[in-house]
Design a protein around this motif. Structure first.
Motif, PDB file in Angstrom:
ATOM      1  N   ARG A 299       0.822  -1.212   0.000  1.00 50.33           N
ATOM      2  CA  ARG A 299       0.000   0.000   0.000  1.00 50.33           C
ATOM      3  C   ARG A 299       0.856   1.263   0.000  1.00 50.33           C
ATOM      4  NH1 ARG A 299      -4.798  -2.583  -1.155  1.00 50.33           N
ATOM      5  NH2 ARG A 299      -5.053  -4.362   0.244  1.00 50.33           N
TER       6      ARG A 299
ATOM      7  N   SER B 191      -2.143  -3.875   6.441  1.00 45.60           N
ATOM      8  CA  SER B 191      -3.503  -3.798   5.880  1.00 45.60           C
ATOM      9  C   SER B 191      -4.252  -5.125   5.986  1.00 45.60           C
ATOM     10  CB  SER B 191      -3.455  -3.335   4.418  1.00 45.60           C
ATOM     11  OG  SER B 191      -2.612  -4.192   3.656  1.00 45.60           O
TER      12      SER B 191
ATOM     13  N   HIS C 211       1.752   1.697  -3.751  1.00 42.37           N
ATOM     14  CA  HIS C 211       0.761   1.482  -4.812  1.00 42.37           C
ATOM     15  C   HIS C 211      -0.635   1.989  -4.475  1.00 42.37           C
ATOM     16  CE1 HIS C 211       3.591  -1.034  -7.073  1.00 42.37           C
ATOM     17  NE2 HIS C 211       3.965  -1.488  -5.890  1.00 42.37           N
ATOM     18  N   ASN C 212      -0.787   2.776  -3.429  1.00 37.58           N
ATOM     19  CA  ASN C 212      -2.103   3.234  -3.011  1.00 37.58           C
ATOM     20  C   ASN C 212      -2.004   4.695  -2.564  1.00 37.58           C
ATOM     21  OD1 ASN C 212      -4.278   3.816  -0.978  1.00 37.58           O
ATOM     22  ND2 ASN C 212      -4.936   1.748  -1.508  1.00 37.58           N
ATOM     23  N   THR C 213      -2.915   5.527  -3.063  1.00 37.08           N
ATOM     24  CA  THR C 213      -2.868   6.955  -2.721  1.00 37.08           C
ATOM     25  C   THR C 213      -3.977   7.369  -1.753  1.00 37.08           C
ATOM     26  OG1 THR C 213      -4.217   7.526  -4.653  1.00 37.08           O
ATOM     27  CG2 THR C 213      -1.818   7.566  -4.931  1.00 37.08           C
ATOM     28  N   THR C 214      -4.790   6.401  -1.305  1.00 37.85           N
ATOM     29  CA  THR C 214      -5.912   6.748  -0.427  1.00 37.85           C
ATOM     30  C   THR C 214      -5.664   6.221   0.987  1.00 37.85           C
ATOM     31  OG1 THR C 214      -7.125   4.807  -1.266  1.00 37.85           O
ATOM     32  CG2 THR C 214      -7.553   6.921  -2.325  1.00 37.85           C
TER      33      THR C 214
ATOM     34  N   GLY D 140      -2.974   3.419   1.946  1.00 39.25           N
ATOM     35  CA  GLY D 140      -1.653   3.927   1.590  1.00 39.25           C
ATOM     36  C   GLY D 140      -1.195   5.031   2.518  1.00 39.25           C
TER      37      GLY D 140
END
Length: 370
Positions: A9, A94, A12-15, A18
């Motif tokens: 995360r 996560s 590779h995750n912006t929310t 992440g």
């Protein structure tokens, strides 16, 4: 101590997931610089929001096979690298832990953010529910300790996964430093010009999906004298909102934004008159914390985790009652004095989510199981 993290995360995750992962690693790196933090990333990064300090190290799969089968590496094969790297403690950020660590000397911690897929199963497909349940149950059972990001999530872990209370520790989320920095008038003016923003507006932030309940916000804004700005990635649920806006002729009073940088989002929070977040259910609700740090009054849902995140001086409404929400918005927009008091009290309350407090709690937990 050498600490490993599931870094999917992070890179590779912006929310939400992440942001939590990046903030946690950054906080530990700053407040416990003596440790080494190893970030196990299944594939080349797409997100570069985490500044890698000297005590951080990114690790990718070894060999062409695992580079091709990155998901399988993350679920199982990474365990061999973790043990070979001499990791003392591995933290799944996560809800997941790789298989193969349960009979090793590596201590394990897993953070579970929410069990929404069990509480609201209709929002997920049958197969997604089964996959989530299997991963979360395995991680919660095999971990040396489970972190819940709120008392609400702790109760759900006990109820749905049958994990004993003594195995669960509540450690709250913080938020990115960007939301704690005061933005000057020049920054606000530049963003207003760039995005063609109104002088005053109500703000809603979050993925535009059914659970976040943005349609209720739009309905509540129907007869308001102030426009609405909604920030978030659009899903199929957006079509319901667009249909309502078109039916009621609100096109010039609702503005949708996405793809903002963290600094832009932080500036936007500080420009807003009121932040509205009538989500149906969350594990925590980090946008509430972002708004409180941004010194913006919060209206949110009156049940679940929201009073826990918003504190005693935010405003609470039934998320299903758009008329109640409309009255609260109108009241606060019309009362600078009420907003000023909410800002002052909210700033005092939100200090419980300060980075130093979070770092202290994390380090205490790590030391207890090491």
């Amino acid at each position: 101590m050498k600490v490993g993290f599931d870094a999917k995360r992070i890179f590779h995750n912006t929310t939400g997931l992440g942001n939590y992962s990046r903030d946690l690693v950054s906080i530990l790196s700053k407040f416990s610089p003596e440790n080494e933090y190893v970030l196990y990333n299944p594939k080349p990064k797409k997100v570069t929001r985490l500044h890698l300090r000297d005590n951080m190290k990114e690790v990718l799969p070894e060999g062409m096979v695992w580079k091709k089968l990155s998901s399988l590496w993350r679920q199982r094969a990474v365990s061999k690298q973790i043990k070979r790297d001499g990791i003392a403690l591995y933290h799944g950020l996560s809800g997941e832990l790789p298989r193969g660590l349960e009979n090793s000397t590596v201590k394990t911690v897993v953070t579970i953010h929410d069990l929404i897929f069990m509480r609201y199963p209709k929002l997920y497909s049958f197969f997604d529910r089964k996959i989530h349940y299997s991963k979360f149950l395995y991680a919660a059972r095999t971990a040396d300790r489970v972190i819940a990001i709120s008392e609400q999530t702790k109760r759900d872990i006990m109820a749905f996964l049958k994990i004993p209370e003594e195995k669960i520790t509540v450690i709250y989320q913080g938020c990115n430093e960007a939301f704690k920095q005061v933005r000057d008038d020049a920054e606000k003016a530049a963003l207003r010009a760039k995005l063609n923003l109104p002088e005053a507006f109500v703000l809603n932030v979050g993925t535009i999906e059914e659970r976040k309940n943005a349609l209720s916000v739009v309905k509540a804004m129907k007869n308001q004298d102030i426009p609405l700005v909604i920030v978030g990635k659009k899903t199929d649920y957006y079509q319901q909102i667009a249909a309502y806006i078109g039916k009621e002729g609100m096109e010039d009073r609702v503005q949708f934004l996405e793809g903002l940088s963290l600094d832009e989002l932080a500036t936007l929070y500080q420009m807003a008159t009121v932040f509205v977040y009538p989500s149906i259910f969350e594990g925590f609700g980090i946008p509430i914390i972002e708004a409180l740090y941004s010194q913006t009054p919060v209206i949110t849902s009156n049940s679940g985790v929201f009073p826990e995140a918003g504190g005693p001086h935010s405003a609470y409404v039934d998320p299903y009652d758009s008329e109640e929400l409309a009255k609260m918005i109108k009241k606060l927009v019309a009362s600078p004095a009420d907003r000023a008091e909410m800002i002052t009290k909210g700033r005092e309350f939100v200090q419980k989510f300060d980075d130093a407090v979070i770092a202290k709690n994390l380090n205490r937990l790590y030391e207890e199981i090491s």
